[in-house]
Design a protein around this motif. Structure first.
Motif, short mmCIF file in Angstrom:
data_model
loop_
_atom_site.label_atom_id
_atom_site.label_comp_id
_atom_site.label_asym_id
_atom_site.label_seq_id
_atom_site.Cartn_x
_atom_site.Cartn_y
_atom_site.Cartn_z
N LEU A 101 8.61 8.53 6.15
CA LEU A 101 7.42 7.72 5.89
C LEU A 101 6.85 7.11 7.16
O LEU A 101 5.64 7.02 7.35
CB LEU A 101 7.82 6.58 4.94
N ARG A 109 13.24 5.73 -3.23
CA ARG A 109 13.05 4.98 -4.47
C ARG A 109 11.75 5.46 -5.12
O ARG A 109 10.80 5.79 -4.42
CB ARG A 109 12.93 3.47 -4.20
N PHE A 135 10.06 -8.90 10.47
CA PHE A 135 11.42 -8.37 10.48
C PHE A 135 12.30 -9.35 11.25
O PHE A 135 12.17 -9.47 12.48
CB PHE A 135 11.43 -6.98 11.12
N SER A 137 16.74 3.47 6.87
CA SER A 137 16.68 2.04 7.21
C SER A 137 17.96 1.29 6.85
O SER A 137 18.22 0.23 7.39
CB SER A 137 15.52 1.36 6.48
N ASN A 138 18.70 1.83 5.91
CA ASN A 138 20.00 1.24 5.56
C ASN A 138 20.91 2.35 5.06
O ASN A 138 21.05 2.54 3.85
CB ASN A 138 19.82 0.15 4.50
N LEU A 141 17.27 -0.03 14.92
CA LEU A 141 16.84 0.60 13.67
C LEU A 141 15.57 1.42 13.89
O LEU A 141 15.43 2.53 13.36
CB LEU A 141 16.62 -0.47 12.60
N LEU A 193 1.29 -3.07 10.78
CA LEU A 193 1.25 -1.62 10.64
C LEU A 193 0.12 -1.21 9.70
O LEU A 193 0.14 -1.54 8.50
CB LEU A 193 2.60 -1.12 10.10
N HIS A 199 0.84 -1.19 0.00
CA HIS A 199 0.00 0.00 0.00
C HIS A 199 0.88 1.25 0.00
O HIS A 199 2.01 1.23 0.49
CB HIS A 199 -0.92 -0.01 1.22
N TYR A 246 4.19 1.33 -3.59
CA TYR A 246 5.60 1.10 -3.89
C TYR A 246 5.90 -0.38 -4.10
O TYR A 246 5.31 -1.24 -3.45
CB TYR A 246 6.49 1.55 -2.72
N LYS A 247 6.92 -0.63 -4.92
CA LYS A 247 7.50 -1.98 -4.99
C LYS A 247 8.28 -2.21 -3.69
O LYS A 247 8.94 -1.29 -3.20
CB LYS A 247 8.44 -2.04 -6.18
N ASP A 248 8.19 -3.42 -3.16
CA ASP A 248 8.86 -3.68 -1.87
C ASP A 248 9.72 -4.94 -1.98
O ASP A 248 9.69 -5.65 -2.98
CB ASP A 248 7.80 -3.87 -0.77
N GLY A 249 10.46 -5.20 -0.92
CA GLY A 249 11.25 -6.43 -0.83
C GLY A 249 12.45 -6.44 -1.76
O GLY A 249 12.93 -7.50 -2.16
N ILE A 250 12.96 -5.26 -2.11
CA ILE A 250 14.07 -5.22 -3.08
C ILE A 250 15.39 -5.52 -2.39
O ILE A 250 16.15 -6.39 -2.81
CB ILE A 250 14.15 -3.84 -3.78
N PHE A 280 16.53 -4.86 15.41
CA PHE A 280 15.20 -4.28 15.15
C PHE A 280 14.96 -2.98 15.93
O PHE A 280 14.60 -1.95 15.37
CB PHE A 280 14.11 -5.31 15.48
N ARG A 308 21.06 -4.63 10.28
CA ARG A 308 20.29 -5.12 9.14
C ARG A 308 19.15 -6.03 9.60
O ARG A 308 19.23 -6.67 10.65
CB ARG A 308 21.19 -5.90 8.16
#
Ligand code: HEM
Length: 464
Positions: free
Chosen positions: A409, A286, A374, A331-332, A386, A246, A178, A181-185, A383, A347
């Motif tokens: 975000l 992104r 996560f 996040s990274n 971060l 979330l 939702h 966005y493309k996720d899990g890259i 966790f 990570r």
């Protein structure tokens, strides 16, 4: 860093969702409370034939599952383990210590998690299917096994608009979440370090090796545990899961893009439609198709939509492409200079999926968001660390010179951070948004251990 071709762990002893990103289109994440040890043992035994390990499969299983236990769940089987696991796992994500990082306040308050249920979560069963039918049949099997063993299911969502109240993946959103966005890259590489004494590549600063995720191996940057005694044997080859549901407020998100678009048009020209996409990209780092701003600063590009080989300080030190507080950059932060110097970037392995149908504007009602999975070896050092950076970007001087910005975000705006968002511009003044809205509400969090296959067999009473 050189990596050993033969890691010391056996994939067949590790639950599959840890080391593999499943591509099954359907999943359901079921929460349970045990009544007693006998019932819990029989429940796990009934599920064992379906538990998927990380061993390579020749034919993709049509249906399969993985099992996580909270500390209360672990105690059901091993009451003697009190004070032997990391404090944050034992105390739970609602504890004062964890909340210092997570900052779940207002509508995210732990008092109203899981649809205000008063029952403790002991176990989460992650069920996967290649088809809706395959998923449905295994969900029924799990449900029946619970029913016959005094194991009660918790329905974490309000059953509304035809939804079951369970956490069901919204399958048509393949690879998208939702907000569009493309996720899990980008996920850690999970290689095996040949020699823990060899330092991680200092430029990449990416402790993404498997021993930072699997409990029980030496050389981890984040010191997972327990590593010794009976509790150590129980936890070995397991991995912690910060399971965090979330809610995503798509109405607030779309409204923010629409309200801010005129200001963006005044700065960069073009149409309001383009301004909305540009702003959405700046919030995450992104474009919605996945292209990183560092590599594709001006427009999304299919050729870069899966790219992860870029750095921030080296390639975009002034944040002219990707804002410092963009979600991916927080996040990274990759090669950013850390405070104190040398602080490792924590990570996480992300295995989350979306739930709930997307809105059909102008109707934004309905429950939807991210079933966040996560995975890490150390909940506090990975966790929670971060998350604290997400709420207040205080991990690098580059991010917060003189003030404490937040992840654009994700942050809980009730946390002690600065809600503003600065987008540096190559010419002229930066664009400064004074007060970002709250886009996310926490519906619940559970800290689980995804035990090894052997430990699962042990608690099911199938090992001597
Ligand atoms: C509903 C909430 C969330 C949304 C909508 C969201 C969205 C995204 C998006 C669109 C990306 C970029 C695509 C990718 O790299 O896969 C991303 C990356 C990432 N997110 Fe989130 N995310 C959410 C929650 C979280 C949380 C709670 C965490 C951490 C606790 C997190 C950690 C990360 C990490 C580590 C990356 C990869 C960054 C990189 O390696 O470049 N996300 N997220």
């Amino acid at each position: 860093m050189t990596n050993s071709p033969t890691p010391p762990y056996e994939p067949r002893n590790v639950q599959g969702m840890i080391l593999r990103g499943y591509t099954h289109r359907y999943s359901c994440h079921m929460l349970f409370t045990f009544a007693d040890r006998k019932g819990a043992t029989d429940f796990i035994r009934a599920l064992l034939p379906y538990v998927q390990s990380a061993e390579a499969w020749s034919n993709k299983p049509e249906r399969m599952l993985n099992i996580g236990l909270t500390f209360d769940g672990v105690l059901t089987f091993e009451p003697g383990f009190k004070s032997q696991f990391p404090t944050e796992f034992e105390a739970g994500p609602w504890s004062a210590d964890s909340q210092q990082s997570l900052h779940d306040t207002g509508p995210s308050d732990p008092k109203v998690w899981w649809n205000a249920t008063k029952q403790a979560v002991h176990c989460i069963v992650h069920v996967y299917g290649l088809t809706a039918e395959a998923l449905g049949s295994l969900v029924t099997t799990v449900s029946q096994a619970a029913g016959t063993n005094r194991v009660s299911e918790i329905l974490p969502l309000k059953p509304e608009r035809g939804q079951s109240g369970r956490l069901e993946e919204y399958a048509p959103l393949e690879n998208y979440i939702h907000f569009g966005y493309k996720d899990g890259i980008d996920n850690p590489g999970l290689a095996w370090p040949a020699d823990p004494a060899v330092p991680t590549n200092p430029v990449k600063s990416d402790p993404g090796d498997a021993n930072n995720f699997l409990v029980g191996y030496p050389g981890s940057t984040f010191q997972p545990g327990p590593e010794t005694g009976r509790a150590g044997r129980f936890a070995k080859d397991g991995c912690y899961n910060a399971f965090r549901v979330l809610y995503q407020d798509v109405r607030a998100f779309d409204q923010f893009l629409a309200d801010t678009a005129p200001m963006v048009v005044a700065a960069i020209g073009g149409s309001e439609d383009h301004a909305r996409e540009w702003l959405a990209a700046k919030l995450v780092g992104r474009w919605r198709n996945g292209s990183p701003l560092v590599l594709s600063p001006d427009a999304p590009d299919q050729a870069t939509s899966d790219k992860t080989d870029f750095l921030y300080k080296r390639d975009d030190g002034n944040a002219l492409r990707c804002p410092f507080s963009a979600h991916s950059r927080v996040s990274n932060p990759r090669d950013e200079t850390m405070l104190p110097t040398g602080t490792p970037v924590p990570r996480l392995i992300r295995r989350g999926v979306p739930y709930g149908a997307p809105p059909v504007p102008p109707d934004y009602d309905g429950e939807r968001g991210l079933i966040g999975i996560f995975l890490c070896g150390a909940l506090a050092a990975q966790f929670e660390k971060l998350y604290s950076w997400i709420n207040v970007n205080d991990f690098s001087n580059a991010y917060s010179p003189g003030f404490n910005t937040q992840d654009a975000l994700l942050a809980n705006r009730g946390a002690a951070g600065d809600r503003s968002f600065t987008i540096a511009m190559p010419i002229g003044n930066p664009i400064r948004i004074l007060s970002l809205p709250q886009f996310i509400v926490t519906r619940g969090t559970a800290y689980c251990l995804l035990p090894s296959m052997e430990t699962l067999r042990g608690i099911a009473g199938l090992l001597e």
